[in-house]
Design a protein around this motif. Structure first.
Motif, PDB file in Angstrom:
ATOM      1  N   VAL A 234       0.794  -1.233   0.000  1.00  0.00           N
ATOM      2  CA  VAL A 234       0.000   0.000   0.000  1.00  0.00           C
ATOM      3  C   VAL A 234       0.827   1.284   0.000  1.00  0.00           C
ATOM      4  CG1 VAL A 234      -1.740   1.346   1.251  1.00  0.00           C
ATOM      5  CG2 VAL A 234      -1.977  -1.122   1.078  1.00  0.00           C
ATOM      6  N   ASP A 235       1.870   1.341   0.804  1.00  0.00           N
ATOM      7  CA  ASP A 235       2.637   2.565   0.996  1.00  0.00           C
ATOM      8  C   ASP A 235       4.101   2.302   0.653  1.00  0.00           C
ATOM      9  OD1 ASP A 235       4.449   4.316   2.892  1.00  0.00           O
ATOM     10  OD2 ASP A 235       2.529   5.364   2.782  1.00  0.00           O
ATOM     11  N   PRO A 236       4.765   3.207  -0.092  1.00  0.00           N
ATOM     12  CA  PRO A 236       6.167   2.973  -0.455  1.00  0.00           C
ATOM     13  C   PRO A 236       7.103   2.898   0.742  1.00  0.00           C
ATOM     14  CG  PRO A 236       5.482   5.197  -1.060  1.00  0.00           C
ATOM     15  CD  PRO A 236       4.247   4.454  -0.688  1.00  0.00           C
ATOM     16  N   ASN A 237       6.812   3.665   1.791  1.00  0.00           N
ATOM     17  CA  ASN A 237       7.662   3.614   2.979  1.00  0.00           C
ATOM     18  C   ASN A 237       7.485   2.299   3.741  1.00  0.00           C
ATOM     19  OD1 ASN A 237       8.695   6.266   2.581  1.00  0.00           O
ATOM     20  ND2 ASN A 237       6.791   7.096   3.398  1.00  0.00           N
ATOM     21  N   VAL A 238       6.266   1.772   3.737  1.00  0.00           N
ATOM     22  CA  VAL A 238       6.017   0.484   4.384  1.00  0.00           C
ATOM     23  C   VAL A 238       6.693  -0.634   3.599  1.00  0.00           C
ATOM     24  CG1 VAL A 238       4.230  -1.169   5.043  1.00  0.00           C
ATOM     25  CG2 VAL A 238       3.868   1.272   5.414  1.00  0.00           C
ATOM     26  N   LEU A 239       6.576  -0.581   2.275  1.00  0.00           N
ATOM     27  CA  LEU A 239       7.297  -1.552   1.446  1.00  0.00           C
ATOM     28  C   LEU A 239       8.795  -1.430   1.683  1.00  0.00           C
ATOM     29  CD1 LEU A 239       7.532  -3.644  -0.851  1.00  0.00           C
ATOM     30  CD2 LEU A 239       7.487  -1.719  -2.466  1.00  0.00           C
ATOM     31  N   GLY A 240       9.286  -0.207   1.743  1.00  0.00           N
ATOM     32  CA  GLY A 240      10.719   0.019   1.908  1.00  0.00           C
ATOM     33  C   GLY A 240      11.269  -0.544   3.198  1.00  0.00           C
ATOM     34  N   VAL A 241      10.594  -0.302   4.320  1.00  0.00           N
ATOM     35  CA  VAL A 241      11.122  -0.791   5.597  1.00  0.00           C
ATOM     36  C   VAL A 241      11.047  -2.320   5.653  1.00  0.00           C
ATOM     37  CG1 VAL A 241       8.925  -0.601   6.862  1.00  0.00           C
ATOM     38  CG2 VAL A 241      11.078  -0.486   8.100  1.00  0.00           C
ATOM     39  N   THR A 242      10.033  -2.900   5.030  1.00  0.00           N
ATOM     40  CA  THR A 242       9.938  -4.362   4.990  1.00  0.00           C
ATOM     41  C   THR A 242      11.106  -4.953   4.217  1.00  0.00           C
ATOM     42  OG1 THR A 242       7.522  -4.191   5.061  1.00  0.00           O
ATOM     43  CG2 THR A 242       8.450  -6.298   4.378  1.00  0.00           C
ATOM     44  N   LEU A 243      11.401  -4.379   3.065  1.00  0.00           N
ATOM     45  CA  LEU A 243      12.518  -4.860   2.254  1.00  0.00           C
ATOM     46  C   LEU A 243      13.850  -4.638   2.967  1.00  0.00           C
ATOM     47  CD1 LEU A 243      11.402  -3.484  -1.240  1.00  0.00           C
ATOM     48  CD2 LEU A 243      11.133  -5.810  -0.376  1.00  0.00           C
ATOM     49  N   ALA A 245      14.479  -4.472   6.175  1.00  0.00           N
ATOM     50  CA  ALA A 245      14.655  -5.366   7.314  1.00  0.00           C
ATOM     51  C   ALA A 245      14.929  -6.800   6.878  1.00  0.00           C
ATOM     52  CB  ALA A 245      13.412  -5.322   8.203  1.00  0.00           C
ATOM     53  N   ALA A 246      14.466  -7.184   5.697  1.00  0.00           N
ATOM     54  CA  ALA A 246      14.669  -8.557   5.220  1.00  0.00           C
ATOM     55  C   ALA A 246      16.015  -8.738   4.523  1.00  0.00           C
ATOM     56  CB  ALA A 246      13.545  -8.946   4.262  1.00  0.00           C
ATOM     57  N   LEU A 247      16.609  -7.655   4.082  1.00  0.00           N
ATOM     58  CA  LEU A 247      17.838  -7.737   3.289  1.00  0.00           C
ATOM     59  C   LEU A 247      18.969  -8.514   3.982  1.00  0.00           C
ATOM     60  CD1 LEU A 247      18.618  -6.810   0.477  1.00  0.00           C
ATOM     61  CD2 LEU A 247      19.463  -4.668   1.458  1.00  0.00           C
ATOM     62  N   PRO A 248      19.232  -8.305   5.288  1.00  0.00           N
ATOM     63  CA  PRO A 248      20.339  -9.053   5.923  1.00  0.00           C
ATOM     64  C   PRO A 248      20.155 -10.564   5.897  1.00  0.00           C
ATOM     65  CG  PRO A 248      19.719  -7.168   7.270  1.00  0.00           C
ATOM     66  CD  PRO A 248      18.679  -7.287   6.208  1.00  0.00           C
ATOM     67  N   PHE A 249      18.927 -11.043   5.890  1.00  0.00           N
ATOM     68  CA  PHE A 249      18.711 -12.485   5.862  1.00  0.00           C
ATOM     69  C   PHE A 249      19.165 -13.084   4.531  1.00  0.00           C
ATOM     70  CE2 PHE A 249      15.718 -11.208   9.175  1.00  0.00           C
ATOM     71  CZ  PHE A 249      15.998 -12.159  10.153  1.00  0.00           C
ATOM     72  N   GLY A 250      18.975 -12.334   3.440  1.00  0.00           N
ATOM     73  CA  GLY A 250      19.437 -12.822   2.147  1.00  0.00           C
ATOM     74  C   GLY A 250      20.941 -12.921   2.064  1.00  0.00           C
ATOM     75  N   LEU A 251      21.647 -12.042   2.771  1.00  0.00           N
ATOM     76  CA  LEU A 251      23.105 -12.049   2.735  1.00  0.00           C
ATOM     77  C   LEU A 251      23.702 -13.304   3.372  1.00  0.00           C
ATOM     78  CD1 LEU A 251      23.852  -8.341   3.699  1.00  0.00           C
ATOM     79  CD2 LEU A 251      23.965  -9.367   1.426  1.00  0.00           C
ATOM     80  N   THR A 252      22.966 -13.945   4.247  1.00  0.00           N
ATOM     81  CA  THR A 252      23.518 -15.112   4.944  1.00  0.00           C
ATOM     82  C   THR A 252      23.735 -16.285   4.001  1.00  0.00           C
ATOM     83  OG1 THR A 252      21.306 -15.937   5.502  1.00  0.00           O
ATOM     84  CG2 THR A 252      22.358 -14.454   7.068  1.00  0.00           C
ATOM     85  N   ALA A 286      17.609   2.923   6.558  1.00  0.00           N
ATOM     86  CA  ALA A 286      17.430   1.702   7.347  1.00  0.00           C
ATOM     87  C   ALA A 286      18.197   0.536   6.739  1.00  0.00           C
ATOM     88  CB  ALA A 286      15.942   1.360   7.441  1.00  0.00           C
ATOM     89  N   ALA A 287      18.122   0.390   5.412  1.00  0.00           N
ATOM     90  CA  ALA A 287      18.845  -0.692   4.744  1.00  0.00           C
ATOM     91  C   ALA A 287      20.352  -0.535   4.931  1.00  0.00           C
ATOM     92  CB  ALA A 287      18.491  -0.717   3.260  1.00  0.00           C
ATOM     93  N   THR A 288      20.837   0.695   4.827  1.00  0.00           N
ATOM     94  CA  THR A 288      22.266   0.950   5.001  1.00  0.00           C
ATOM     95  C   THR A 288      22.717   0.605   6.412  1.00  0.00           C
ATOM     96  OG1 THR A 288      22.173   2.719   3.347  1.00  0.00           O
ATOM     97  CG2 THR A 288      24.066   2.703   4.841  1.00  0.00           C
ATOM     98  N   VAL A 289      21.930   1.014   7.403  1.00  0.00           N
ATOM     99  CA  VAL A 289      22.270   0.705   8.795  1.00  0.00           C
ATOM    100  C   VAL A 289      22.297  -0.806   9.008  1.00  0.00           C
ATOM    101  CG1 VAL A 289      21.451   0.858  11.184  1.00  0.00           C
ATOM    102  CG2 VAL A 289      21.427   2.884   9.717  1.00  0.00           C
TER     103      VAL A 289
END
Length: 461
Positions: A234-243, A245-252, A286-289
């Motif tokens: 629904v919201d680009p900021n909501v999509l953004g924070v979800t993505l 927060a999930a990014l570090p799991f893909g790096l594993t 958030a993704a950078t942090v």
């Protein structure tokens, strides 16, 4: 100690009964409801049955819903018309409660490794929204706001639900796999809908029968011409924070070789592209942090160098994304100036209603504006200072637990980095405490960290 498992025969019967009930309801609804509504009804029944009978399965279903389609609603109105995610989480919490009652009055002693700080923080997170909602209802009789308060109380139980249910290493691995797979699918959907242009907007509008908003589907920058990706969130900021927060799991999954590494690389690239298309500064930060925290846990010197180089680039590089971040941090653009004004107003509101806030509905007085782009100020406005401090304690307690156990259990690195991404997003937006599915995701992450860390400490003892 894990929640007891049903015998194999009973588990199969439960699964078959749930599938049959879901198929029956979906077929029944399909004759009188549009396909999206029929689908939502089937998912609601299946998720509720699985959640009640098998809480771990219910939490998995809720995780998938939260990451893929959190705004699906039950197609039939019976007094209320809750989102499917609410139904699944409520059924799962009831299933956990029934299993606890069957174990007797000593259930708390049966799980000695659950941290007491987590129990206390979860209790506050569940009680304070109810108290705030009751006080607001007494003042304004706003039923909708009271329903939101009850919903927030339910989702406040998530950390403890996850910590009690998801205690085995297999459950932990499956949960992280679900996060990467579901977020990758959400990212692909977001990219496809964004590139489809008007066709993507119409596709989103067609989901109105299932509960998705049919207005303001297209989201733009203040220039009203640059469109932003929203996916099914629904919201680009909501999509953004979800993505983010999930990014570090893909790096594993990098460096493990074979299909798993290829899948992880593909998921990270797709998630990164969708994140870029949101044009969400808070989510980029958030993704950078999150990525820097993950790198600091793996290669501290590389993380320090990367942080220094990136910080210098943000300060001086004449690149549009960096320029947008600089303007936002300095309050030099309209959005940044608005956020500064919101913070000033929030301090005034909190000083007037410090104990229980103004509730989750409209402000009680016409001279009050309740809304601020910071998670903990927003929560203090709505439910009081104690609620904001309890949420900060949840995030801080989970982070300290992960840091303390990280050396003995490197598997805690991705959730710690994800938690850092959530916290960074909370500094710039309120969505992690105001959108129920994000409250579920963040609470589940804290519960997963607590369960994993307590088991690691027990094995090391």
């Amino acid at each position: 100690m894990t929640v007891a498992r049903a015998p194999n025969g009973r588990a199969w019967l439960t699964a078959l009964a749930a599938l049959a009930a879901a198929a029956f309801l979906a077929g029944l609804l399909s004759g009188a409801r549009p396909p999206p509504a029929a689908m939502a009804g089937g998912i609601a029944v299946l998720g509720a049955l699985v959640g009640f009978a098998r809480p771990a399965g219910g939490l998995a279903a809720a995780l998938l819903l939260a990451l893929l389609a959190p705004f699906l609603v039950v197609p039939q109105r019976i007094g209320v018309q809750p989102p499917v995610l609410d139904v699944v989480v409520a059924a799962t919490s009831l299933g956990i409660a029934v299993q606890a009652i069957r174990r007797g009055r000593g259930v708390v002693r049966a799980w000695p490794r659950i941290p007491r700080w987590l129990v206390l923080v979860v209790a506050l997170g569940a009680v304070l929204p109810l108290a705030s909602g009751a006080a607001a209802y007494a003042a304004s009789s706003d039923r909708d706001a009271t329903q939101v308060a009850v919903k927030m109380s339910l989702y406040g139980l998530t950390p403890l639900m996850v910590a009690l249910t998801c205690r085995s290493a297999n459950v932990y691995r499956r949960a992280t796999t679900l996060v990467v797979a579901a977020t990758g699918l959400q990212a692909l959907t977001a990219i496809g809908l964004h590139l489809a242009g008007p066709g993507g907007i119409e596709a989103l509008r067609s989901l109105a029968a299932a509960g998705y908003p049919s207005t303001n589907v297209a989201r733009f920058l203040p220039d009203e011409t640059t469109r932003r990706a929203t996916g099914l969130l629904v919201d680009p900021n909501v999509l953004g924070v979800t993505l983010a927060a999930a990014l570090p799991f893909g790096l594993t999954w990098f460096g493990r070789g074979g299909r798993r590494a290829a899948f992880g690389a593909a998921a990270v690239m797709v998630i990164g592209l969708a994140l870029a298309l949101t044009i969400s500064r808070a989510s980029w930060i958030a993704a950078t942090v999150g990525l820097l925290i993950w790198l600091a846990l793996v290669r501290p010197r590389a993380a320090a160098l990367a942080a220094a180089l990136l910080g210098g680039a943000v300060l001086v590089a004449p690149v549009d994304p960096f320029e947008r971040i600089r303007q936002g941090l300095l309050g030099a653009d309209r959005s940044g100036a608005l956020r500064i004004g919101e913070i000033r107003e929030a301090t005034r509101v909190i000083s007037r209603f410090p104990l229980l806030g103004v509730g989750y509905g409209d402000a009680p007085h016409p001279d009050i504006f309740a809304g601020v782009s910071n998670a903990w100020l927003w929560l203090a406005e709505r439910a009081g200072i104690a609620a904001a401090l309890a949420h900060l304690a949840l995030v801080g307690g989970a982070a300290l637990t992960a840091v303390r156990t990280n050396a003995a259990d490197p598997a805690l690195r991705p959730p710690l980095a994800s938690l850092a991404a959530f916290a960074a997003a909370g500094v710039f937006d309120h969505h992690i405490v105001s959108f129920p599915h994000l409250v579920f995701l963040l609470g589940g992450l804290a519960g997963l960290i607590a369960a994993r860390a307590s088991d690691s400490e027990a094995r090391a003892a």
